[in-house]
Design a protein around this motif. Structure first.
Motif, PDB file in Angstrom:
ATOM      1  N   VAL A  70       0.833  -1.024   0.094  1.00 21.81           N
ATOM      2  CA  VAL A  70      -0.046   0.011  -0.027  1.00 21.81           C
ATOM      3  C   VAL A  70       0.701   1.308   0.096  1.00 21.81           C
ATOM      4  O   VAL A  70       0.625   2.206  -0.900  1.00 21.81           O
ATOM      5  CB  VAL A  70      -0.886   0.081   1.267  1.00 21.81           C
ATOM      6  N   HIS A  71       1.809   1.330   0.969  1.00 21.12           N
ATOM      7  CA  HIS A  71       2.692   2.455   0.934  1.00 21.12           C
ATOM      8  C   HIS A  71       3.465   2.626  -0.299  1.00 21.12           C
ATOM      9  O   HIS A  71       3.933   3.831  -0.654  1.00 21.12           O
ATOM     10  CB  HIS A  71       3.412   2.493   2.399  1.00 21.12           C
ATOM     11  N   ILE A 122       8.388  -4.156  -4.750  1.00 20.74           N
ATOM     12  CA  ILE A 122       8.391  -3.932  -6.329  1.00 20.74           C
ATOM     13  C   ILE A 122       7.250  -4.229  -7.046  1.00 20.74           C
ATOM     14  O   ILE A 122       6.782  -3.433  -8.016  1.00 20.74           O
ATOM     15  CB  ILE A 122       9.504  -4.869  -6.938  1.00 20.74           C
ATOM     16  N   VAL A 123       6.531  -5.301  -6.799  1.00 17.62           N
ATOM     17  CA  VAL A 123       5.016  -5.255  -7.252  1.00 17.62           C
ATOM     18  C   VAL A 123       4.158  -4.122  -7.103  1.00 17.62           C
ATOM     19  O   VAL A 123       3.513  -3.634  -8.020  1.00 17.62           O
ATOM     20  CB  VAL A 123       4.473  -6.535  -6.826  1.00 17.62           C
ATOM     21  N   GLY A 124       4.243  -3.740  -5.654  1.00 13.99           N
ATOM     22  CA  GLY A 124       3.110  -2.310  -5.502  1.00 13.99           C
ATOM     23  C   GLY A 124       3.741  -1.138  -6.463  1.00 13.99           C
ATOM     24  O   GLY A 124       2.838  -0.552  -7.026  1.00 13.99           O
ATOM     25  N   LEU A 125       5.165  -1.109  -6.592  1.00 11.93           N
ATOM     26  CA  LEU A 125       5.497   0.125  -7.636  1.00 11.93           C
ATOM     27  C   LEU A 125       5.208  -0.263  -8.746  1.00 11.93           C
ATOM     28  O   LEU A 125       4.704   0.756  -9.481  1.00 11.93           O
ATOM     29  CB  LEU A 125       7.142   0.158  -7.359  1.00 11.93           C
ATOM     30  N   TYR A 180      -2.494  -9.438  -5.419  1.00 11.61           N
ATOM     31  CA  TYR A 180      -1.137  -9.826  -4.836  1.00 11.61           C
ATOM     32  C   TYR A 180      -1.306 -10.626  -3.749  1.00 11.61           C
ATOM     33  O   TYR A 180      -0.478 -11.940  -3.573  1.00 11.61           O
ATOM     34  CB  TYR A 180      -0.469  -8.484  -4.247  1.00 11.61           C
ATOM     35  N   LEU A 181      -2.132 -10.404  -2.925  1.00 11.79           N
ATOM     36  CA  LEU A 181      -2.685 -11.337  -1.574  1.00 11.79           C
ATOM     37  C   LEU A 181      -3.122 -12.581  -1.950  1.00 11.79           C
ATOM     38  O   LEU A 181      -2.798 -13.525  -1.424  1.00 11.79           O
ATOM     39  CB  LEU A 181      -3.474 -10.612  -0.669  1.00 11.79           C
ATOM     40  N   GLN A 182      -3.831 -12.757  -3.174  1.00 12.05           N
ATOM     41  CA  GLN A 182      -4.416 -13.906  -3.365  1.00 12.05           C
ATOM     42  C   GLN A 182      -3.427 -14.740  -4.027  1.00 12.05           C
ATOM     43  O   GLN A 182      -3.301 -16.020  -3.990  1.00 12.05           O
ATOM     44  CB  GLN A 182      -5.461 -13.550  -4.569  1.00 12.05           C
ATOM     45  N   ALA A 183      -2.256 -14.240  -4.649  1.00 16.16           N
ATOM     46  CA  ALA A 183      -1.205 -14.804  -5.174  1.00 16.16           C
ATOM     47  C   ALA A 183      -0.358 -15.484  -4.022  1.00 16.16           C
ATOM     48  O   ALA A 183       0.144 -16.668  -4.228  1.00 16.16           O
ATOM     49  CB  ALA A 183      -0.182 -14.086  -6.076  1.00 16.16           C
TER      50      ALA A 183
END
Length: 227
Positions: free
Chosen positions: A65-66, A135-138, A154-157
């Protein structure tokens, strides 16, 4: 609403086919199965829920998130979160799990889905560990993918990878694996909503049982997984 392009990208990055080596990691689940703490689908759901709500999955949700929000602020803001993400692990095994997947994701994404912000991040962090969630968030942020669907994917993965490990380790049938995924939906919904409201300064974990499994896995005699 996601555009067709954004949905396609999100599905690609969260797919088990994206070659980050996620299938090699169990987050200490292998030890939990070895000692008999996880023996059936109910136990597996409890283990994965613990990871998501008060373990490494929770940490990653808040970092995601951040990072996503920091991408709109400055490179320095992103870099500070990246440094925190690289250090925020309780054991060598979970650090390996996060940093090696993060490094792989960055290398692949630079080639398959290039973007100036990702290239700049890679150059600034050359030779450093990169947390997978950061890096996924970015990547989601700079490609204009909305936060909530990106975080949920992301959380499901994360959950799906741990369930897949459990199916192989316990072992369980594929139907039981899908039952576990279905039962984890409200957990992921809750974590996703809660993580979006937590300040970075308030981030913490309370999962000594998970950390114990991870630490003991380091010296487990026979291992299928790297964590």
């Amino acid at each position: 609403m996601l555009t067709d392009r954004a949905l396609y990208q999100l599905l690609a990055w969260s797919s088990p086919a994206y070659p980050t080596g996620a299938f090699s990691y169990s987050h200490g689940l292998e030890w939990a199965v070895e000692e008999g703490a996880v023996k059936n689908v109910g136990h597996l759901v409890d283990f994965v829920a613990a990871v998501l709500t008060r373990g490494g999955g929770w940490v990653d949700a808040v970092l995601f998130v951040h990072t996503w929000r920091a991408a709109a602020i400055s490179d320095q803001a992103v870099d500070e979160i990246s440094q925190l993400g690289a250090a925020f692990r309780g054991t060598a095994e979970t650090a390996l799990e996060s940093l090696q997947q993060g490094t792989a994701f960055l290398q692949i994404t630079r080639q398959a889905w290039p973007h100036p912000a990702i290239e700049g991040f890679a150059q600034r962090h050359a030779g450093r560990g990169v947390a997978h969630s950061v890096i996924v968030g970015l990547t989601c942020a700079v490609h204009a993918i909305a936060l909530q669907p990106a975080l949920s994917a992301y959380l499901q993965a994360v959950a799906a990878n741990l369930v897949s490990a459990g199916v192989r380790l316990i072992p369980l049938g594929q139907t039981h694996g899908q039952l576990a995924i279905a039962r984890l939906l409200p957990v992921i919904e809750s974590v996703s909503e809660h993580a979006s409201r937590v300040e970075l300064e308030d981030l913490g974990t309370a999962a000594p049982g998970l950390e114990r499994c991870s630490a003991l896995h380091e010296t487990q005699y026979t291992r299928l997984f790297r964590s």
